[in-house]
Enzyme design. Sequence first.
Site, PDB file in Angstrom:
ATOM      1  N   LYS A 187       0.863  -1.179   0.000  1.00 27.99           N
ATOM      2  CA  LYS A 187       0.000   0.000   0.000  1.00 27.99           C
ATOM      3  C   LYS A 187       0.902   1.231   0.000  1.00 27.99           C
ATOM      4  CE  LYS A 187      -1.460   2.828   2.824  1.00 27.99           C
ATOM      5  NZ  LYS A 187      -1.354   3.992   1.910  1.00 27.99           N
ATOM      6  N   GLU A 263      10.394   1.327  10.179  1.00 28.65           N
ATOM      7  CA  GLU A 263      11.307   2.456   9.924  1.00 28.65           C
ATOM      8  C   GLU A 263      10.505   3.711  10.207  1.00 28.65           C
ATOM      9  OE1 GLU A 263      14.408   2.319   9.332  1.00 28.65           O
ATOM     10  OE2 GLU A 263      14.740   0.256   8.676  1.00 28.65           O
ATOM     11  N   CYS A 297      13.376  11.453   7.121  1.00 25.14           N
ATOM     12  CA  CYS A 297      13.511  10.965   8.508  1.00 25.14           C
ATOM     13  C   CYS A 297      14.930  11.195   9.005  1.00 25.14           C
ATOM     14  CB  CYS A 297      13.165   9.487   8.561  1.00 25.14           C
ATOM     15  SG  CYS A 297      14.084   8.513   7.366  1.00 25.14           S
ATOM     16  N   GLU A 394       9.606  16.370  14.932  1.00 24.30           N
ATOM     17  CA  GLU A 394      10.225  16.216  13.617  1.00 24.30           C
ATOM     18  C   GLU A 394       9.720  17.378  12.751  1.00 24.30           C
ATOM     19  OE1 GLU A 394       9.019  12.564  11.759  1.00 24.30           O
ATOM     20  OE2 GLU A 394      11.003  12.218  10.952  1.00 24.30           O
TER      21      GLU A 394
HETATM   22  P1  NAP Z   1       2.468   8.282   7.791  1.00 22.26           P
HETATM   23  O1  NAP Z   1       1.371   9.257   7.896  1.00 22.26           O
HETATM   24  O2  NAP Z   1       2.749   7.406   8.954  1.00 22.26           O
HETATM   25  O3  NAP Z   1       2.151   7.416   6.500  1.00 22.26           O
HETATM   26  C1  NAP Z   1       2.988   6.359   6.098  1.00 22.26           C
HETATM   27  C2  NAP Z   1       2.154   5.315   5.417  1.00 22.26           C
HETATM   28  O4  NAP Z   1       1.245   4.765   6.365  1.00 22.26           O
HETATM   29  C3  NAP Z   1       1.308   5.863   4.275  1.00 22.26           C
HETATM   30  O5  NAP Z   1       1.241   4.898   3.245  1.00 22.26           O
HETATM   31  C4  NAP Z   1      -0.037   6.041   4.947  1.00 22.26           C
HETATM   32  O6  NAP Z   1      -1.123   6.033   4.062  1.00 22.26           O
HETATM   33  C5  NAP Z   1      -0.056   4.830   5.838  1.00 22.26           C
HETATM   34  N1  NAP Z   1      -1.047   4.892   6.909  1.00 22.26           N
HETATM   35  C6  NAP Z   1      -1.585   5.988   7.495  1.00 22.26           C
HETATM   36  N2  NAP Z   1      -2.495   5.623   8.417  1.00 22.26           N
HETATM   37  C7  NAP Z   1      -2.527   4.269   8.417  1.00 22.26           C
HETATM   38  C8  NAP Z   1      -3.276   3.293   9.138  1.00 22.26           C
HETATM   39  N3  NAP Z   1      -4.176   3.627  10.047  1.00 22.26           N
HETATM   40  N4  NAP Z   1      -3.050   1.982   8.877  1.00 22.26           N
HETATM   41  C9  NAP Z   1      -2.157   1.626   7.952  1.00 22.26           C
HETATM   42  N5  NAP Z   1      -1.423   2.493   7.221  1.00 22.26           N
HETATM   43  C10 NAP Z   1      -1.595   3.800   7.458  1.00 22.26           C
HETATM   44  O7  NAP Z   1       3.856   8.970   7.450  1.00 22.26           O
HETATM   45  P2  NAP Z   1       4.153   9.973   6.259  1.00 22.26           P
HETATM   46  O8  NAP Z   1       3.661  11.298   6.667  1.00 22.26           O
HETATM   47  O9  NAP Z   1       3.710   9.420   4.948  1.00 22.26           O
HETATM   48  O10 NAP Z   1       5.737   9.923   6.214  1.00 22.26           O
HETATM   49  C11 NAP Z   1       6.497  10.704   7.028  1.00 22.26           C
HETATM   50  C12 NAP Z   1       7.032   9.914   8.205  1.00 22.26           C
HETATM   51  O11 NAP Z   1       7.755   8.779   7.725  1.00 22.26           O
HETATM   52  C13 NAP Z   1       7.998  10.724   9.007  1.00 22.26           C
HETATM   53  O12 NAP Z   1       7.765  10.539  10.382  1.00 22.26           O
HETATM   54  C14 NAP Z   1       9.342  10.140   8.607  1.00 22.26           C
HETATM   55  O13 NAP Z   1      10.345  10.298   9.563  1.00 22.26           O
HETATM   56  C15 NAP Z   1       9.010   8.715   8.380  1.00 22.26           C
HETATM   57  N6  NAP Z   1      10.000   8.071   7.524  1.00 22.26           N
HETATM   58  C16 NAP Z   1      10.864   7.194   8.088  1.00 22.26           C
HETATM   59  C17 NAP Z   1      11.833   6.606   7.311  1.00 22.26           C
HETATM   60  C18 NAP Z   1      12.783   5.616   7.918  1.00 22.26           C
HETATM   61  O14 NAP Z   1      13.387   4.885   7.161  1.00 22.26           O
HETATM   62  N7  NAP Z   1      12.953   5.577   9.227  1.00 22.26           N
HETATM   63  C19 NAP Z   1      11.929   6.898   5.953  1.00 22.26           C
HETATM   64  C20 NAP Z   1      11.039   7.807   5.400  1.00 22.26           C
HETATM   65  C21 NAP Z   1      10.063   8.385   6.209  1.00 22.26           C
HETATM   66  P3  NAP Z   1      -1.760   7.430   3.559  1.00 22.26           P
HETATM   67  O15 NAP Z   1      -0.758   8.047   2.699  1.00 22.26           O
HETATM   68  O16 NAP Z   1      -2.965   7.012   2.817  1.00 22.26           O
HETATM   69  O17 NAP Z   1      -2.080   8.219   4.789  1.00 22.26           O
END
Ligand code: NAP
Length: 496
Positions: A187, A263, A297, A394
């Site tokens: 997804k 991650e 991140c 963040e």
């Molecule tokens: P996010 O809101 O957590 O979304 C990540 C993924 O999870 C998206 O595909 C999102 O779908 C999905 N998601 C949201 N709610 C969900 C639920 N209830 N059940 C299952 N999946 C769900 O994060 P983001 O804003 O896209 O990304 C930014 C974050 O990612 C930051 O905190 C960043 O630090 C972190 N990140 C970490 C790494 C690492 O390697 N450590 C790398 C890159 C990013 P939708 O798009 O449809 O909401």
Amino acid sequence: MTTATAFAPTTGTQSVPTGLLIDGTWRDAADGRTFEVENPATGEVLSVIADGGPADADAALAAAVAAQQSWARTAPRTRSEILRRAYDLVMARQDWLAEIMTSEMGKPLAEAKGEVAYAAEFLRWFSEEAVRIGGDHTTTGDGTNRIIVTREPVGPCVLITPWNFPLAMGTRKIAPAVAAGCTMVLKPAAQTPLTSLALAAIMQEAGLPDGVLNVVNTTNAGAVVEPWMSSGKARKISFTGSTAVGKLLLKQAADAVMRSSMELGGNAPFIVCADADIDTAVDGAITAKMRNMGEACTAANRLYVHRSIADDFSERLAARMADMQVGNGLDEGVQVGPLIDAAGRDKVQRLVDDALSRGANALTGGTVPAGAGYFYPPTVLTDVSTDSDLMTTEIFGPVAPVVPFDDEDEVIRIANDTDWGLVGYVFSQDIDRAFDLSERLEVGMVGVNTGIVSNPAAPFGGVKQSGLGREGGKLGIDEFLEYKYLAVPRRRGASA
Ligand code: NAP
């Protein structure tokens, strides 16, 4: 809606499939729903794609489960060659994939091309690892049994990716899963699905059998992912995204006792010692802060600079950042694209306003420019109070808060005073000091005199609430493999 059945990339986002990929077929959503994908620089609608729901989630997982047994028995060399072909195809389509990413996510084209090369490298790296899955062979202490340890694919995997690195976060999961012999349901983030759809089409073209990789785009993440998590059929979750969603998925994974790789978010300290080479440190700060407009991140979130050089460092950093060209990432020369959406930009502005209200000083930037697009200017803040919200949150934007420090024990204490532990950065010309500070930082990765740590050959991941497990490097494939031990009695009376 036209659902692409054939894949014929030319240029632009129009040639990207618009359906869900289930069991090797591009399909409309079961209930016919669709959603629009927008360019954050212009608001232009790039594509209208299928919006999957629970019925599509079930069909996708059923396809992955059905394909698992035969895929697991595929020769490692076959899996390796599919990945290698995918690497070649991704690199041959570098410009096209970069254009898609920039269009739907906003990063400058040069950075998007860099991400394509980085993402492709996971395909090549794991094509090499696919044929190196080892095991172990020992004997019980009393000599009666052979112990043969084999590695097997963990089974059907749930992969969830974020919008900030839509291609690399996909290949960092898909490539080791393919190498290990796992099937998948993916997804992608709702804001950047086109990159994942293009990648899935390339994986098909590279020869990935039907059902091995299934992709369900959706605007209702929970409605698609929760059925996967509660099915009892998916054996592993690999998630990249926010810590909040990661915790939710870990709770769901607990109920089904699923293997989990997480991650999650970061709050990286960036430490510049008195003996650092200031130009090197400023270069490192530009990379660690401004890559992906700060929406990474690994972004330097808190810059701790020794008081003796803090003013010099801040002024040089501000001059470099003020000089960066902000605009539509597709335009020549642009170095800073828009943030992902209005909410992302509002959050950055709120954090900056909070810091300014607590006495911070903006050397450059600090206010939202007029006009369309979710742009935010490169911003350097000094005199930042340590109780400002941006020191504990963040930022996910191009804002560098600089805080002076006086001694190493103090900076290590405040750097570690956070729930996150993804990455840290240390700048010093004294190798003993650099090693010592690196060892004392509670993080999974440290950049020593460099602002970038990500590399497909290295184990990427964090400690504390930044995650569980590692992606990439030799360890990356382990996340998708189980151990199995065979007890095989030795012949009685055989001579030793
Ligand atoms: P996010 O809101 O957590 O979304 C990540 C993924 O999870 C998206 O595909 C999102 O779908 C999905 N998601 C949201 N709610 C969900 C639920 N209830 N059940 C299952 N999946 C769900 O994060 P983001 O804003 O896209 O990304 C930014 C974050 O990612 C930051 O905190 C960043 O630090 C972190 N990140 C970490 C790494 C690492 O390697 N450590 C790398 C890159 C990013 P939708 O798009 O449809 O909401």
